[in-house]
Design an enzyme around this catalytic site. Structure first.
Site, PDB file in Angstrom:
ATOM      1  N   ARG A  62      -1.708   5.094   0.892  1.00 27.43           N
ATOM      2  CA  ARG A  62      -1.225   6.304   1.559  1.00 27.43           C
ATOM      3  C   ARG A  62      -0.279   7.098   0.649  1.00 27.43           C
ATOM      4  O   ARG A  62      -0.306   8.327   0.617  1.00 27.43           O
ATOM      5  CB  ARG A  62      -0.503   5.921   2.854  1.00 27.43           C
ATOM      6  CG  ARG A  62      -0.006   7.115   3.636  1.00 27.43           C
ATOM      7  CD  ARG A  62       0.351   6.711   5.057  1.00 27.43           C
ATOM      8  NE  ARG A  62       0.643   7.868   5.883  1.00 27.43           N
ATOM      9  CZ  ARG A  62       1.858   8.151   6.370  1.00 27.43           C
ATOM     10  NH1 ARG A  62       2.872   7.345   6.109  1.00 27.43           N
ATOM     11  NH2 ARG A  62       2.039   9.223   7.099  1.00 27.43           N
ATOM     12  N   HIS A  66      -0.578  11.016  -0.339  1.00 27.24           N
ATOM     13  CA  HIS A  66       0.498  11.979  -0.108  1.00 27.24           C
ATOM     14  C   HIS A  66       1.026  12.577  -1.413  1.00 27.24           C
ATOM     15  O   HIS A  66       1.606  13.659  -1.402  1.00 27.24           O
ATOM     16  CB  HIS A  66       1.633  11.335   0.697  1.00 27.24           C
ATOM     17  CG  HIS A  66       1.332  11.224   2.157  1.00 27.24           C
ATOM     18  ND1 HIS A  66       2.291  11.218   3.136  1.00 27.24           N
ATOM     19  CD2 HIS A  66       0.145  11.136   2.814  1.00 27.24           C
ATOM     20  CE1 HIS A  66       1.721  11.121   4.341  1.00 27.24           C
ATOM     21  NE2 HIS A  66       0.415  11.056   4.160  1.00 27.24           N
ATOM     22  N   VAL A  70       0.048  17.138  -2.589  1.00 29.14           N
ATOM     23  CA  VAL A  70       1.188  18.038  -2.788  1.00 29.14           C
ATOM     24  C   VAL A  70       1.338  18.322  -4.285  1.00 29.14           C
ATOM     25  O   VAL A  70       1.761  17.462  -5.048  1.00 29.14           O
ATOM     26  CB  VAL A  70       2.476  17.416  -2.210  1.00 29.14           C
ATOM     27  CG1 VAL A  70       3.650  18.373  -2.372  1.00 29.14           C
ATOM     28  CG2 VAL A  70       2.274  17.053  -0.734  1.00 29.14           C
ATOM     29  N   SER A  76       4.999  13.458  -7.934  1.00 26.75           N
ATOM     30  CA  SER A  76       6.146  14.210  -7.370  1.00 26.75           C
ATOM     31  C   SER A  76       6.726  13.475  -6.164  1.00 26.75           C
ATOM     32  O   SER A  76       7.919  13.558  -5.890  1.00 26.75           O
ATOM     33  CB  SER A  76       5.726  15.631  -6.983  1.00 26.75           C
ATOM     34  OG  SER A  76       4.619  15.611  -6.097  1.00 26.75           O
ATOM     35  N   ASN A  94       6.533  12.180   5.399  1.00 23.61           N
ATOM     36  CA  ASN A  94       6.911  11.065   4.520  1.00 23.61           C
ATOM     37  C   ASN A  94       8.125  10.274   5.005  1.00 23.61           C
ATOM     38  O   ASN A  94       8.204   9.058   4.810  1.00 23.61           O
ATOM     39  CB  ASN A  94       7.225  11.596   3.105  1.00 23.61           C
ATOM     40  CG  ASN A  94       6.000  12.190   2.419  1.00 23.61           C
ATOM     41  OD1 ASN A  94       4.861  11.865   2.784  1.00 23.61           O
ATOM     42  ND2 ASN A  94       6.217  13.047   1.449  1.00 23.61           N
ATOM     43  N   HIS A 193      -7.816   4.132   7.323  1.00 24.13           N
ATOM     44  CA  HIS A 193      -7.109   3.636   8.508  1.00 24.13           C
ATOM     45  C   HIS A 193      -7.719   2.343   9.053  1.00 24.13           C
ATOM     46  O   HIS A 193      -7.427   1.942  10.166  1.00 24.13           O
ATOM     47  CB  HIS A 193      -7.046   4.731   9.590  1.00 24.13           C
ATOM     48  CG  HIS A 193      -6.165   5.894   9.216  1.00 24.13           C
ATOM     49  ND1 HIS A 193      -6.051   7.033   9.972  1.00 24.13           N
ATOM     50  CD2 HIS A 193      -5.341   6.083   8.144  1.00 24.13           C
ATOM     51  CE1 HIS A 193      -5.205   7.877   9.401  1.00 24.13           C
ATOM     52  NE2 HIS A 193      -4.775   7.329   8.282  1.00 24.13           N
ATOM     53  N   THR A 194      -8.529   1.688   8.282  1.00 24.91           N
ATOM     54  CA  THR A 194      -8.967   0.331   8.593  1.00 24.91           C
ATOM     55  C   THR A 194      -7.849  -0.664   8.253  1.00 24.91           C
ATOM     56  O   THR A 194      -7.930  -1.846   8.593  1.00 24.91           O
ATOM     57  CB  THR A 194     -10.243  -0.039   7.806  1.00 24.91           C
ATOM     58  OG1 THR A 194     -10.583  -1.398   8.083  1.00 24.91           O
ATOM     59  CG2 THR A 194     -10.049   0.074   6.297  1.00 24.91           C
ATOM     60  N   ASP A 240      -6.238   0.018  13.003  1.00 25.66           N
ATOM     61  CA  ASP A 240      -7.541  -0.579  13.320  1.00 25.66           C
ATOM     62  C   ASP A 240      -7.292  -1.696  14.322  1.00 25.66           C
ATOM     63  O   ASP A 240      -6.704  -2.721  13.989  1.00 25.66           O
ATOM     64  CB  ASP A 240      -8.178  -1.108  12.030  1.00 25.66           C
ATOM     65  CG  ASP A 240      -9.452  -1.916  12.286  1.00 25.66           C
ATOM     66  OD1 ASP A 240      -9.847  -2.100  13.459  1.00 25.66           O
ATOM     67  OD2 ASP A 240     -10.046  -2.372  11.282  1.00 25.66           O
ATOM     68  N   THR A 243      -9.334  -5.382  13.020  1.00 33.64           N
ATOM     69  CA  THR A 243      -8.900  -6.125  11.830  1.00 33.64           C
ATOM     70  C   THR A 243      -7.939  -5.267  11.018  1.00 33.64           C
ATOM     71  O   THR A 243      -8.290  -4.732   9.980  1.00 33.64           O
ATOM     72  CB  THR A 243     -10.088  -6.521  10.926  1.00 33.64           C
ATOM     73  OG1 THR A 243     -10.810  -5.312  10.584  1.00 33.64           O
ATOM     74  CG2 THR A 243     -11.026  -7.485  11.614  1.00 33.64           C
TER      75      THR A 243
HETATM   76  C1  HEM Z   1      -7.318  12.842   7.882  1.00 33.96           C
HETATM   77  C2  HEM Z   1      -6.035  13.104   7.937  1.00 33.96           C
HETATM   78  C3  HEM Z   1      -4.989  12.037   8.055  1.00 33.96           C
HETATM   79  C4  HEM Z   1      -3.990  12.000   8.955  1.00 33.96           C
HETATM   80  C5  HEM Z   1      -3.699  13.032  10.032  1.00 33.96           C
HETATM   81  C6  HEM Z   1      -3.262  10.779   8.719  1.00 33.96           C
HETATM   82  C7  HEM Z   1      -2.137  10.387   9.427  1.00 33.96           C
HETATM   83  C8  HEM Z   1      -1.540   9.156   9.322  1.00 33.96           C
HETATM   84  C9  HEM Z   1      -0.436   8.714  10.129  1.00 33.96           C
HETATM   85  C10 HEM Z   1       0.263   9.546  11.182  1.00 33.96           C
HETATM   86  C11 HEM Z   1      -0.147   7.440   9.771  1.00 33.96           C
HETATM   87  C12 HEM Z   1       0.941   6.547  10.347  1.00 33.96           C
HETATM   88  C13 HEM Z   1       2.251   6.823   9.621  1.00 33.96           C
HETATM   89  C14 HEM Z   1       3.432   6.191  10.288  1.00 33.96           C
HETATM   90  O1  HEM Z   1       3.406   5.998  11.494  1.00 33.96           O
HETATM   91  O2  HEM Z   1       4.430   5.904   9.585  1.00 33.96           O
HETATM   92  C15 HEM Z   1      -1.058   7.072   8.729  1.00 33.96           C
HETATM   93  C16 HEM Z   1      -1.075   5.861   8.095  1.00 33.96           C
HETATM   94  C17 HEM Z   1      -1.904   5.565   7.045  1.00 33.96           C
HETATM   95  N1  HEM Z   1      -2.753   6.442   6.402  1.00 33.96           N
HETATM   96 FE1  HEM Z   1      -3.338   8.238   7.071  1.00 33.96          FE
HETATM   97  N2  HEM Z   1      -3.831  10.107   7.681  1.00 33.96           N
HETATM   98  C18 HEM Z   1      -4.879  10.847   7.227  1.00 33.96           C
HETATM   99  C19 HEM Z   1      -5.671  10.546   6.135  1.00 33.96           C
HETATM  100  C20 HEM Z   1      -5.471   9.477   5.315  1.00 33.96           C
HETATM  101  C21 HEM Z   1      -6.070   9.305   4.019  1.00 33.96           C
HETATM  102  C22 HEM Z   1      -6.976  10.329   3.336  1.00 33.96           C
HETATM  103  C23 HEM Z   1      -5.643   8.107   3.536  1.00 33.96           C
HETATM  104  C24 HEM Z   1      -5.951   7.460   2.216  1.00 33.96           C
HETATM  105  C25 HEM Z   1      -7.078   7.605   1.572  1.00 33.96           C
HETATM  106  C26 HEM Z   1      -4.786   7.534   4.535  1.00 33.96           C
HETATM  107  C27 HEM Z   1      -4.220   6.286   4.462  1.00 33.96           C
HETATM  108  C28 HEM Z   1      -3.348   5.770   5.396  1.00 33.96           C
HETATM  109  C29 HEM Z   1      -2.915   4.391   5.393  1.00 33.96           C
HETATM  110  C30 HEM Z   1      -3.419   3.305   4.474  1.00 33.96           C
HETATM  111  C31 HEM Z   1      -1.977   4.262   6.424  1.00 33.96           C
HETATM  112  C32 HEM Z   1      -1.145   3.025   6.783  1.00 33.96           C
HETATM  113  C33 HEM Z   1       0.108   3.024   5.922  1.00 33.96           C
HETATM  114  C34 HEM Z   1       1.040   1.844   6.115  1.00 33.96           C
HETATM  115  O3  HEM Z   1       0.784   0.958   6.921  1.00 33.96           O
HETATM  116  O4  HEM Z   1       2.078   1.827   5.416  1.00 33.96           O
HETATM  117  N3  HEM Z   1      -4.680   8.395   5.582  1.00 33.96           N
HETATM  118  N4  HEM Z   1      -1.891   8.152   8.460  1.00 33.96           N
END
Ligand code: HEM
Ligand SMILES: *[C@@H]1O[C@H](CO)[C@@H](O)[C@H](O)[C@H]1NC(C)=O
Ligand SMILES: *[C@@H]1O[C@H](CO)[C@@H](O)[C@H](O)[C@H]1NC(C)=O
Ligand SMILES: *[C@@H]1O[C@H](CO)[C@@H](O)[C@H](O)[C@H]1NC(C)=O
Ligand SMILES: *[C@@H]1O[C@H](CO)[C@@H](O)[C@H](O)[C@H]1NC(C)=O
Ligand SMILES: *[C@@H]1O[C@H](CO)[C@@H](O)[C@H](O)[C@H]1NC(C)=O
Ligand SMILES: *[C@@H]1O[C@H](CO)[C@@H](O)[C@H](O)[C@H]1NC(C)=O
Length: 321
Positions: A62, A66, A70, A76, A94, A193-194, A240, A243
């Site tokens: 993630r 991010h 940007v 950055s 962030n 988000h898996t 997810d 899993t």
């Molecule tokens: C399609 C638009 C997307 C939105 C609106 C979105 C939004 C979010 C949000 C709200 C969270 C939870 C953050 C928190 O509660 O602290 C999250 C977690 C996460 N996102 Fe996304 N996301 C998107 C796309 C992506 C992409 C493109 C990736 C990577 C290729 C990604 C990877 C992740 C991962 C791995 C987590 C878990 C992070 C952790 O557990 O530390 N997301 N995302």
């Protein structure tokens, strides 16, 4: 054609190609002679971190996303706030959410010890993100190198260019399009988000107010995410439901079919809209998902890199040299 003319034509083609590619192009063997152990160092350090805490693979992935959305993949996001630099760490998407900065510090320290002042923080982040996915059983892809590190950050950009979990499908598609990524790339990348977790404050309205949600799933999530704002905001739940920790698989898409996407922005991918067919195909065929995810990661990791002699190779990822 005279031999000398032919040579001249070939030479000018090579020059043109170099002019074209030499600057904007990243390459696989960029550090082949200057830091030949880079891949080994990063893989080892990422493995240690992910073994200690599997979620770290999600957090690094993630963080890379991010960073790249940007001002491009320029590290950055790693800059701390100082008197001269306003960082991105406190941007809404962030703050209290992106994590893993210490792991990048640790990897960077090891890389500096082996290859002083040579490897950019942006390249390290891109490599660690890939390694984390592989460690959790996900697909691999080729990471190309040669990114340089920014000397400025863009707080405004972080607040405007990163997608929100409350976004509708059209907004998500256009925000990815603005970065050169297609709707298919967006849907494949959302499969990230898996793995990983999300805060109650970011899925509360989904579990109390969305109609396209499985009622048992909503009830389960409501148990640890109270309805009132400010109440349990920082409680975490897996993105997810099946899993979450690992493996990196295609069950995220199967969850969408049963209306068990955790974020509003997850479920819009399967809500009688343009991405339904793709979600269906990813849910039934992990190889298609892996192929498209990898291809999209390569594109994501090459958004507007700084190259050549632009800016710098940061010595400490948190501060400009
Ligand atoms: C399609 C638009 C997307 C939105 C609106 C979105 C939004 C979010 C949000 C709200 C969270 C939870 C953050 C928190 O509660 O602290 C999250 C977690 C996460 N996102 Fe996304 N996301 C998107 C796309 C992506 C992409 C493109 C990736 C990577 C290729 C990604 C990877 C992740 C991962 C791995 C987590 C878990 C992070 C952790 O557990 O530390 N997301 N995302
Ligand atoms: C592997 O990574 C760990 C943790 O970052 C570090 O302490 C160790 O020295 C590394 N080992 C090698 C062989 O690089
Ligand atoms: C590392 O590189 C910097 C910049 O080139 C140089 O000033 C410094 O002396 C080097 N440090 C070591 C330990 O080689
Ligand atoms: C910051 O990001 C915004 C949104 O992408 C962009 O319009 C602006 O030019 C960027 N500012 C700088 C200084 O890079
Ligand atoms: C659900 O929507 C109603 C009406 O818009 C609003 O008053 C309420 O605060 C929302 N609840 C949550 C938990 O989002
Ligand atoms: C991919 O799906 C097949 C069939 O459902 C399954 O046997 C296999 O374990 C899956 N592979 C991965 C890496 O998830
Ligand atoms: C999708 O369309 C079908 C058939 O029109 C309908 O039964 C279903 O409720 C719709 N689903 C959503 C999430 O809108």
């Amino acid at each position: 054609m005279a031999f000398t003319t032919l040579i001249f034509v070939i030479a000018s083609c090579v020059v043109t190609l170099l002019a074209f590619c030499g600057n904007a192009q990243l390459s696989r063997n960029f550090y082949a002679t200057t830091c030949s152990n880079l891949r080994t160092i990063v893989r080892n350090a990422t493995q240690q971190a992910v073994t200690k805490e599997p979620r770290m693979a999600a957090s690094l992935l993630r963080m890379h996303f991010h960073d790249c959305f940007v001002n491009g993949c320029d590290a950055s996001i790693l800059l701390d706030d100082t008197t001269t630099v306003q960082g991105e760490k406190n941007a809404l998407p962030n703050k209290d959410s992106v994590r893993g900065y210490e792991v990048i510090d640790d990897i960077k320290a090891q890389v500096e010890a082996a290859c002083n002042a040579t490897v950019s923080c942006a390249d390290i982040l891109s490599l660690a993100a890939r390694d984390g996915v592989v460690l959790l059983g996900g697909p691999s892809w080729t990471v190309e190198f040669g990114r340089r590190d920014a000397t400025t950050a863009n707080l405004t950009g972080a607040n405007t260019d990163l997608p929100s979990p409350f976004s509708d499908l059209a907004t998500l598609i256009s925000m990815f399009q603005a970065k050169g990524l297609t709707a298919q790339d967006m849907t494949a990348l959302s499969g990230a988000h898996t793995i990983g977790l999300a805060h109650c404050s970011l899925f509360r309205s989904r579990i109390y107010n969305d109609s396209n949600i499985n009622s048992r799933f909503a009830a389960t999530r409501q148990a640890s995410c109270p309805p009132d704002q400010g109440n349990g905001d920082t409680n975490l739940a897996p993105l997810d439901v099946q899993t979450s920790e690992q493996p990196f698989d295609n069950l995220y898409y199967q969850n969408l079919l049963t209306q068990r996407g955790l974020l509003h922005s997850d479920q819009v991918l399967f809500n009688n809209g343009s991405q339904d067919a793709l979600v269906l195909s990813y849910s039934t065929d992990n190889s298609t998902f892996f192929r498209d995810f990898s291809a999209a990661m390569v594109k994501l990791s090459k958004i507007s890199p700084l190259t050549g002699t632009e800016r710098e190779i940061r010595r400490n990822c948190r501060v400009v040299n």
